[in-house]
Each structure stands twice: as C-alpha cells, then as structure tokens.
Design an enzyme around this catalytic site. Structure first.
Site, PDB file in Angstrom:
ATOM      1  N   TYR A 182      -0.113 -13.547   0.562  1.00  0.00           N
ATOM      2  CA  TYR A 182       0.504 -13.369  -0.758  1.00  0.00           C
ATOM      3  C   TYR A 182       1.783 -12.560  -0.608  1.00  0.00           C
ATOM      4  CZ  TYR A 182      -2.297  -9.000  -0.663  1.00  0.00           C
ATOM      5  OH  TYR A 182      -2.892  -7.808  -0.320  1.00  0.00           O
ATOM      6  N   ASP A 188     -14.394   5.088  -0.141  1.00  0.00           N
ATOM      7  CA  ASP A 188     -15.088   4.574   1.034  1.00  0.00           C
ATOM      8  C   ASP A 188     -16.109   5.557   1.589  1.00  0.00           C
ATOM      9  OD1 ASP A 188     -13.723   2.219   0.896  1.00  0.00           O
ATOM     10  OD2 ASP A 188     -12.434   2.573   2.632  1.00  0.00           O
ATOM     11  N   ARG A 230       0.826  -1.216   0.000  1.00  0.00           N
ATOM     12  CA  ARG A 230       0.000   0.000   0.000  1.00  0.00           C
ATOM     13  C   ARG A 230       0.862   1.270   0.000  1.00  0.00           C
ATOM     14  NH1 ARG A 230      -5.349   1.282   1.679  1.00  0.00           N
ATOM     15  NH2 ARG A 230      -5.702  -0.927   2.085  1.00  0.00           N
TER      16      ARG A 230
END
Length: 392
Positions: free
Chosen positions: A211, A289, A105
């Site tokens: 992952y 969001d 991120r």
C-alpha cells in the site's frame, strides 16, 4: 481528573506515547522512559483503522493525521500468481465514522511525541528499565542502578517486556516460533501515484501486502513466508533483497517488479505469545504488546495499543484510586483484545492455504458471497472497526 497524579510509562513506542498523552491530557504528571538513545522508528507502514482513528481524533490528532497519512479507499484480495482480483472491500462506501488511514510509522510516532511534549510529558531516552522498585512507593529500577519512583507504572515496553513477568508470572512463558518470517521494505512508487488501496496477494504458504505511503511517493511492502528455521524476532534484522525476490518469484509480475526495486529489506520471525492472564498488579499495568502481542494478519497491533491508552486513562480518571482504575481498565480491555488476537490467528491460516483446490474454492467463495450480499465480508468485522472506545 488526574491532576497531581504522577505516572511512569516504560517505552516510547506508539502505545507508550499515546498513553502518556492521554494521561497528561487529564492532568497527570507523566514521565516516559525509553531504552533507545533517541526516539526513532524504523521505516515501515501502518494501517490505522477507524477504531484507532476514533482515539486519535479524540486526542486532537485528526488534522495532523490527515496531513501525514492517506485515507484508504479499498482493500483488494488477489491471486498471487496472476494478480486476479478475488474480492474488493469498499472502505469508502462503508461510511465509517472515522477514516481508515495509511501512515508511515515514523510520522505517527512524531505526531504522538510532539503532542505529548506539548502536553507537558517528560521523555527520557537511553534509560533501560530492568525491573520494579517497590520500596516505599511503586517505581522502576534501571539497568544502571537508578530508581524512578511513581504512584503508577505503565509497562508499554513491547512483546519482550522487562516487566510482564513481574506482573503476570504464570503467563510469561517463552514465546514460540510460528514457522513464519515476515519481510518488509519501502520502495519508490511509480511516478503516477496509484489509488490509496491495500493490495493483498494470497499464495500457498505465503502472502504479500502492499500500500502507498507519504502522498503516494512510497510503497510499503510486507511479505510473509512459511519457514522451518528460526529467524530473529527483531524489526531491525537486515535481510537479503535477492533472497526476498527469490522467495516470491512465483508472484505476479507487478509484485516482482516492486520487489526488484527494494533496497534495504528487513526480516523478522513471528512468535506466538499468549495474551497475559493478569494485566495489573497493584499500581503497575501492562498495555500494548506487553499485554497482548498479536500476529500482523489483521493490522491491529498499533491500533490495540492506541485503544488501550484511551481506556487506561479514562478508567483511572473515573475511579477513586489507582488500583481500582487499573482493574477497570483490565476488565474493559481483556475480552476485546483476546478476540482481536484470535481473529488475526484465523487470518494467518486463511491467507496461507496450500492446497490449490481449497485455496481457489475459498477465494471464489469470498467473492461470490460479497456479490450476493455486498459488504458482507467487511461487515463481519463491524465489531472491530466500528467500535469506538471513546464513546463508552
């Protein structure tokens, strides 16, 4: 197309920075207001599926993403206790138009911030927006009494948006705790990197996703448990590594070993927020969001915000006025985002089947269906992953 237009973007997360970049690339003069003292993202991984990469490619960030991310080759669904494979989704064989990337991120935030600044975007940190200032022109008021004026305000300030209730008063009810808590951690990978795959372990009332990131040097872990007691809705809430290992003690040995290597862990409660009924009011728009917070069971939260950014900028650039452009943006995005949020809700139920017989039958059914019709399971989401908002 937007030359001479001024825009305020509230929030310097992925959605806010993507919107700022998309607007600036079309000629707008953009200022981003971020409440944090600096743009810094917590350590966590992201999946940017092909529908999100379509936008990043169109913004010119494809080569940079190739440098910092890893192309996903497959998704494997496994039984929680022994790690037996139940279904393999062959991402490489699906031949999407754009890659499916695994990225840290913070690395994506850095790419968007650098590109936005190079496009002329002004980013001001340490500015907490408290509400709207509509005296004369649209703008925002800050917690310390300042006013920022602009002919366009984009609320990209997350699920706990300070502006959502002003745009959509009827749809701003308090969020409901779902009885689920998500844990996240980054752990060192084995010396020999494994394949670029998402491993999804499904258990009774819980699941775990893992992952690789950053060239395979790190493993991103996200584990979700069902819990009756409330947990704070915060990505930075610290958790207890020993408690995390205890909760998932019944999982496969490989999973337990990675959890044992976790240093700092974080836990946050999952809350349900309905998709906003109204996304725009006058010259103010919700995105990301703030408009459509979703559960993390389809890995589309960041991707939806990236899609929003492109459609928002394109709608404004192709309309006569700001209000017409924002209305077009809302019309283009609302149905798709509702469908994605609903699909994530369905996955939340499927992932956590508790009855052993039902869970085993469901998993065997997935594998059998895909063997009989290869690509069937993944193909059911063509509406999501093959959609490209940059192509109209």
């Amino acid at each position: 197309m937007l030359i001479g237009r001024q825009a305020l973007v509230v929030g310097a997360g992925i959605g806010g920075l993507a919107a700022a970049l998309a607007l600036a690339q079309r000629g707008a003069s953009v200022t981003v207001l971020e409440r944090a003292p600096a743009i810094a993202e917590v350590g966590a991984g992201l999946q940017i599926s092909p529908n999100g990469m379509a936008v990043l490619d169109a913004m010119g960030l494809g080569p940079a993403m190739a440098r910092v991310g890893l192309p996903l080759s497959a998704v494997r669904l496994r039984d929680f206790a022994h790690g037996r494979e139940r279904l393999r989704l062959d991402i490489a064989a699906a031949k999407f138009r754009h890659p499916w990337m695994l990225v840290h991120r913070a690395d994506l935030i850095g790419l968007l911030e650098d590109a936005a600044r190079q496009a002329g975007v002004t980013i001001e940190t340490g500015v907490e927006v408290a509400g709207l200032d509509e005296a004369g022109r649209t703008g925002v008021l800050t917690a310390d009494g300042r006013s920022f004026r602009s002919g366009l305000v984009i609320a990209a300030d997350g699920g706990r948006s300070a502006l959502r209730g002003l745009v959509d008063p009827a749809g701003a009810a308090a969020p409901a705790f779902r009885g689920q808590v998500a844990w996240r951690a980054l752990v060192p990978a084995d010396p020999v990197p494994g394949p670029n795959e998402v491993q999804l372990y499904l258990g009774p009332g819980s699941h775990l996703v893992r992952y690789p990131l950053r060239g395979g040097r790190l493993i991103n872990l996200v584990a979700v448990e069902e819990r009756s007691d409330w947990t704070a809705e915060s990505w930075t809430e610290p958790g207890d590594p020993a408690r995390l290992s205890q909760i998932f003690a019944g999982y496969a040995p490989a999973v337990r070993a990675e959890l044992g290597r976790a240093g700092a862990v974080h836990a946050w409660g999952l809350f349900r927020r309905p998709v906003a009924r109204v996304w725009t009011r006058g010259k103010v728009a919700l995105m990301g969001d703030a408009a459509h917070a979703t559960l993390p069971f389809l890995a589309q939260g960041a991707v939806m915000a990236i899609e929003d950014a492109w459609v928002l900028a394109e709608s404004l650039a192709g309309s006569e006025g700001v209000e017409a452009g924002l209305a077009l943006y809302e019309a283009r995005r609302k149905a798709r985002c509702r469908r994605i949020v609903a699909a994530a809700d369905r996955n939340a139920r499927i992932y956590h089947l508790r009855l052993p017989g039902l869970r085993q039958a469901a998993h065997l059914g997935l594998g059998l269906g895909d063997r009989l019709r290869p690509g069937l399971a993944l193909g059911q989401f063509d509406w999501l992953y093959r959609h490209d908002v940059t192509r109209g």
